[in-house]
Scaffold this motif. Structure first.
Motif, PDB file in Angstrom:
ATOM      1  N   ALA A 184       0.820  -1.213   0.000  1.00  0.00           N
ATOM      2  CA  ALA A 184       0.000   0.000   0.000  1.00  0.00           C
ATOM      3  C   ALA A 184       0.856   1.266   0.000  1.00  0.00           C
ATOM      4  O   ALA A 184       0.416   2.304  -0.469  1.00  0.00           O
ATOM      5  CB  ALA A 184      -0.937   0.005   1.188  1.00  0.00           C
ATOM      6  N   LEU A 185       2.071   1.169   0.506  1.00  0.00           N
ATOM      7  CA  LEU A 185       2.946   2.336   0.588  1.00  0.00           C
ATOM      8  C   LEU A 185       4.275   2.047  -0.104  1.00  0.00           C
ATOM      9  O   LEU A 185       4.752   0.915  -0.115  1.00  0.00           O
ATOM     10  CB  LEU A 185       3.218   2.709   2.041  1.00  0.00           C
ATOM     11  N   SER A 186       4.902   3.094  -0.615  1.00  0.00           N
ATOM     12  CA  SER A 186       6.224   2.950  -1.218  1.00  0.00           C
ATOM     13  C   SER A 186       7.272   2.816  -0.102  1.00  0.00           C
ATOM     14  O   SER A 186       7.014   3.149   1.060  1.00  0.00           O
ATOM     15  CB  SER A 186       6.529   4.156  -2.091  1.00  0.00           C
ATOM     16  N   PHE A 211       0.426  -1.839   6.794  1.00  0.00           N
ATOM     17  CA  PHE A 211       1.209  -3.073   6.713  1.00  0.00           C
ATOM     18  C   PHE A 211       0.370  -4.216   6.154  1.00  0.00           C
ATOM     19  O   PHE A 211       0.855  -5.046   5.390  1.00  0.00           O
ATOM     20  CB  PHE A 211       1.771  -3.456   8.090  1.00  0.00           C
ATOM     21  N   PHE A 212      -0.893  -4.252   6.545  1.00  0.00           N
ATOM     22  CA  PHE A 212      -1.786  -5.309   6.073  1.00  0.00           C
ATOM     23  C   PHE A 212      -2.587  -4.874   4.847  1.00  0.00           C
ATOM     24  O   PHE A 212      -3.700  -5.360   4.612  1.00  0.00           O
ATOM     25  CB  PHE A 212      -2.708  -5.759   7.201  1.00  0.00           C
ATOM     26  N   ASP A 213      -2.014  -3.983   4.052  1.00  0.00           N
ATOM     27  CA  ASP A 213      -2.600  -3.542   2.778  1.00  0.00           C
ATOM     28  C   ASP A 213      -4.028  -3.040   2.916  1.00  0.00           C
ATOM     29  O   ASP A 213      -4.877  -3.314   2.053  1.00  0.00           O
ATOM     30  CB  ASP A 213      -2.542  -4.659   1.735  1.00  0.00           C
ATOM     31  N   ASN A 214      -4.293  -2.304   3.983  1.00  0.00           N
ATOM     32  CA  ASN A 214      -5.600  -1.672   4.185  1.00  0.00           C
ATOM     33  C   ASN A 214      -6.760  -2.673   4.108  1.00  0.00           C
ATOM     34  O   ASN A 214      -7.774  -2.424   3.470  1.00  0.00           O
ATOM     35  CB  ASN A 214      -5.815  -0.548   3.169  1.00  0.00           C
ATOM     36  N   LEU A 215      -6.597  -3.787   4.772  1.00  0.00           N
ATOM     37  CA  LEU A 215      -7.638  -4.823   4.787  1.00  0.00           C
ATOM     38  C   LEU A 215      -8.962  -4.265   5.316  1.00  0.00           C
ATOM     39  O   LEU A 215      -8.978  -3.587   6.351  1.00  0.00           O
ATOM     40  CB  LEU A 215      -7.234  -5.992   5.680  1.00  0.00           C
TER      41      LEU A 215
END
Length: 106
Positions: free
Chosen positions: A3-5, A60-64
């Motif tokens: 989700a983040l660079s 960290f969890f890709d915006n679950l």
């Protein structure tokens, strides 16, 4: 974790580490000077730290979607942290003022 660079992750993680270091340094300053009002600032910084950790966990969890409650918790901790920091700053400021009662003879 995509989700983040990488540069954004570096900023997020270093901000959390810096905040933890600031809490520790302020606590140490309180112990060295014996001024317990500064210790209140360390405690007041914890909600903002929790807020930052919520943001890092969420990304960290890709915006679950199952972790959307972290967004609410982050916002709540940000509001609470702003209030506690304001109160701690007021308490420190108040502790540095001379006692007005003694000056007025009251």
């Amino acid at each position: 974790m995509h989700a983040l660079s990488i540069p954004t992750w570096i900023i997020h993680v270093s901000s959390v580490v810096e905040w933890i270091a600031a809490i520790w340094l302020i606590w140490t300053y309180s112990e060295v000077t014996g001024d317990r009002t500064w210790r209140s600032l360390s405690w007041a910084m914890l909600p903002a730290l929790i807020s930052a950790m919520c943001a890092c966990t969420w990304h960290f969890f890709d915006n679950l979607p199952s972790l959307e409650w972290l967004v609410t918790l982050q916002a709540s901790m940000t509001v609470l942290g702003n209030m506690t920091l304001c109160l701690a700053a007021w308490w420190i400021w108040r502790s540095t003022r001379p006692d007005k009662r003694g000056e007025n003879g009251l």
